[in-house]
Design a protein around this motif. Structure first.
Motif, PDB file in Angstrom:
ATOM      1  N   ASP A 124      27.003 -65.078 -81.574  1.00  0.00           N
ATOM      2  CA  ASP A 124      27.967 -64.712 -82.618  1.00  0.00           C
ATOM      3  C   ASP A 124      29.292 -65.452 -82.411  1.00  0.00           C
ATOM      4  O   ASP A 124      29.645 -65.829 -81.306  1.00  0.00           O
ATOM      5  N   GLY A 125      30.020 -65.625 -83.505  1.00  0.00           N
ATOM      6  CA  GLY A 125      31.318 -66.289 -83.436  1.00  0.00           C
ATOM      7  C   GLY A 125      31.207 -67.725 -83.898  1.00  0.00           C
ATOM      8  O   GLY A 125      30.483 -68.040 -84.836  1.00  0.00           O
ATOM      9  N   TRP A 126      31.907 -68.598 -83.221  1.00  0.00           N
ATOM     10  CA  TRP A 126      31.954 -70.000 -83.597  1.00  0.00           C
ATOM     11  C   TRP A 126      30.630 -70.701 -83.260  1.00  0.00           C
ATOM     12  O   TRP A 126      29.861 -70.231 -82.415  1.00  0.00           O
ATOM     13  N   ILE A 147      13.470 -68.524 -81.924  1.00  0.00           N
ATOM     14  CA  ILE A 147      14.904 -68.278 -81.745  1.00  0.00           C
ATOM     15  C   ILE A 147      15.711 -69.561 -81.969  1.00  0.00           C
ATOM     16  O   ILE A 147      16.818 -69.509 -82.500  1.00  0.00           O
ATOM     17  N   CYS A 148      15.140 -70.707 -81.609  1.00  0.00           N
ATOM     18  CA  CYS A 148      15.826 -71.982 -81.884  1.00  0.00           C
ATOM     19  C   CYS A 148      16.093 -72.133 -83.378  1.00  0.00           C
ATOM     20  O   CYS A 148      17.188 -72.532 -83.788  1.00  0.00           O
ATOM     21  N   ASP A 149      15.092 -71.835 -84.172  1.00  0.00           N
ATOM     22  CA  ASP A 149      15.216 -71.945 -85.620  1.00  0.00           C
ATOM     23  C   ASP A 149      16.311 -71.012 -86.142  1.00  0.00           C
ATOM     24  O   ASP A 149      17.108 -71.399 -86.999  1.00  0.00           O
ATOM     25  N   ALA A 150      16.367 -69.794 -85.608  1.00  0.00           N
ATOM     26  CA  ALA A 150      17.394 -68.836 -86.034  1.00  0.00           C
ATOM     27  C   ALA A 150      18.786 -69.301 -85.614  1.00  0.00           C
ATOM     28  O   ALA A 150      19.736 -69.179 -86.382  1.00  0.00           O
ATOM     29  N   TYR A 151      18.910 -69.842 -84.414  1.00  0.00           N
ATOM     30  CA  TYR A 151      20.207 -70.381 -83.977  1.00  0.00           C
ATOM     31  C   TYR A 151      20.640 -71.527 -84.886  1.00  0.00           C
ATOM     32  O   TYR A 151      21.793 -71.597 -85.313  1.00  0.00           O
ATOM     33  N   ALA A 152      19.727 -72.439 -85.178  1.00  0.00           N
ATOM     34  CA  ALA A 152      20.054 -73.584 -86.040  1.00  0.00           C
ATOM     35  C   ALA A 152      20.443 -73.120 -87.435  1.00  0.00           C
ATOM     36  O   ALA A 152      21.366 -73.672 -88.045  1.00  0.00           O
ATOM     37  N   GLY A 188      22.039 -70.588 -88.098  1.00  0.00           N
ATOM     38  CA  GLY A 188      23.404 -70.082 -87.964  1.00  0.00           C
ATOM     39  C   GLY A 188      24.436 -71.172 -87.728  1.00  0.00           C
ATOM     40  O   GLY A 188      25.602 -70.884 -87.464  1.00  0.00           O
ATOM     41  N   GLY A 189      24.012 -72.434 -87.788  1.00  0.00           N
ATOM     42  CA  GLY A 189      24.952 -73.548 -87.657  1.00  0.00           C
ATOM     43  C   GLY A 189      25.177 -74.024 -86.239  1.00  0.00           C
ATOM     44  O   GLY A 189      26.091 -74.810 -85.982  1.00  0.00           O
ATOM     45  N   HIS A 190      24.360 -73.596 -85.313  1.00  0.00           N
ATOM     46  CA  HIS A 190      24.517 -74.003 -83.916  1.00  0.00           C
ATOM     47  C   HIS A 190      23.797 -75.319 -83.646  1.00  0.00           C
ATOM     48  O   HIS A 190      22.844 -75.677 -84.337  1.00  0.00           O
ATOM     49  N   ASP A 191      24.274 -76.037 -82.629  1.00  0.00           N
ATOM     50  CA  ASP A 191      23.642 -77.264 -82.148  1.00  0.00           C
ATOM     51  C   ASP A 191      22.618 -76.827 -81.101  1.00  0.00           C
ATOM     52  O   ASP A 191      22.980 -76.327 -80.043  1.00  0.00           O
ATOM     53  N   VAL A 192      21.325 -77.012 -81.403  1.00  0.00           N
ATOM     54  CA  VAL A 192      20.269 -76.399 -80.595  1.00  0.00           C
ATOM     55  C   VAL A 192      19.361 -77.448 -79.958  1.00  0.00           C
ATOM     56  O   VAL A 192      18.947 -78.411 -80.608  1.00  0.00           O
ATOM     57  N   THR A 193      19.051 -77.218 -78.689  1.00  0.00           N
ATOM     58  CA  THR A 193      18.047 -77.988 -77.962  1.00  0.00           C
ATOM     59  C   THR A 193      17.002 -77.000 -77.468  1.00  0.00           C
ATOM     60  O   THR A 193      17.342 -75.987 -76.855  1.00  0.00           O
ATOM     61  N   SER A 214      16.549 -80.233 -87.451  1.00  0.00           N
ATOM     62  CA  SER A 214      17.926 -80.308 -86.962  1.00  0.00           C
ATOM     63  C   SER A 214      18.037 -79.908 -85.488  1.00  0.00           C
ATOM     64  O   SER A 214      19.139 -79.834 -84.945  1.00  0.00           O
ATOM     65  N   ILE A 215      16.907 -79.670 -84.842  1.00  0.00           N
ATOM     66  CA  ILE A 215      16.875 -79.226 -83.451  1.00  0.00           C
ATOM     67  C   ILE A 215      16.361 -80.370 -82.585  1.00  0.00           C
ATOM     68  O   ILE A 215      15.422 -81.076 -82.965  1.00  0.00           O
ATOM     69  N   GLU A 216      16.962 -80.551 -81.418  1.00  0.00           N
ATOM     70  CA  GLU A 216      16.452 -81.524 -80.455  1.00  0.00           C
ATOM     71  C   GLU A 216      15.343 -80.842 -79.647  1.00  0.00           C
ATOM     72  O   GLU A 216      15.584 -79.836 -78.984  1.00  0.00           O
ATOM     73  N   TRP A 217      14.139 -81.378 -79.713  1.00  0.00           N
ATOM     74  CA  TRP A 217      12.991 -80.812 -78.995  1.00  0.00           C
ATOM     75  C   TRP A 217      12.677 -81.686 -77.790  1.00  0.00           C
ATOM     76  O   TRP A 217      12.584 -82.909 -77.917  1.00  0.00           O
TER      77      TRP A 217
END
Length: 101
Positions: free
Chosen positions: A33-35, A49-54, A56-61, A81-84
């Motif tokens: 949550d937050g920024w 969970i990676c998909d859900a984070y992405a 939300g606008g997060h940079d996800v690996t 948009s996720i680095e796998w």
């Protein structure tokens, strides 16, 4: 040694049905949550969970040793948009710094 159970295409395809969204994933999602954050998910499996984070606008690996699980993860709505990274957690290396692991 990878668990070959997760390398079988049909078993990997069933993973989300057997281990779908749950309260523990709600908890992990709330940690972001937050920024927008840079997030690493070690043992990401099919990338739920990676998909859900992405989303939300997060940079996800996402890192996982199973090529089959990562194939499924890449097809998630935000998968492009996720680095796998295909690797075991103990072998993961990156120049990136993460806010949440």
């Amino acid at each position: 040694m990878p668990d070959l159970h997760y390398e079988h295409p049909r078993l990997a395809a069933l993973y989300d049905l057997a281990c779908g969204w749950s309260q523990d994933r709600d908890f992990y999602l709330s940690l972001a949550d937050g920024w927008p954050k840079s997030i690493l998910d070690l043992g990401c499996g099919t990338g739920l969970i990676c998909d859900a984070y992405a989303a939300g606008g997060h940079d996800v690996t996402g890192a996982d040793p199973s090529a089959r699980m990562l194939e499924i993860a890449r097809r998630k709505p935000n998968g492009c948009s996720i680095e796998w990274v295909e690797c075991c957690s103990q072998d993961f290396r990156s120049e990136k710094r993460f806010d949440l692991i």
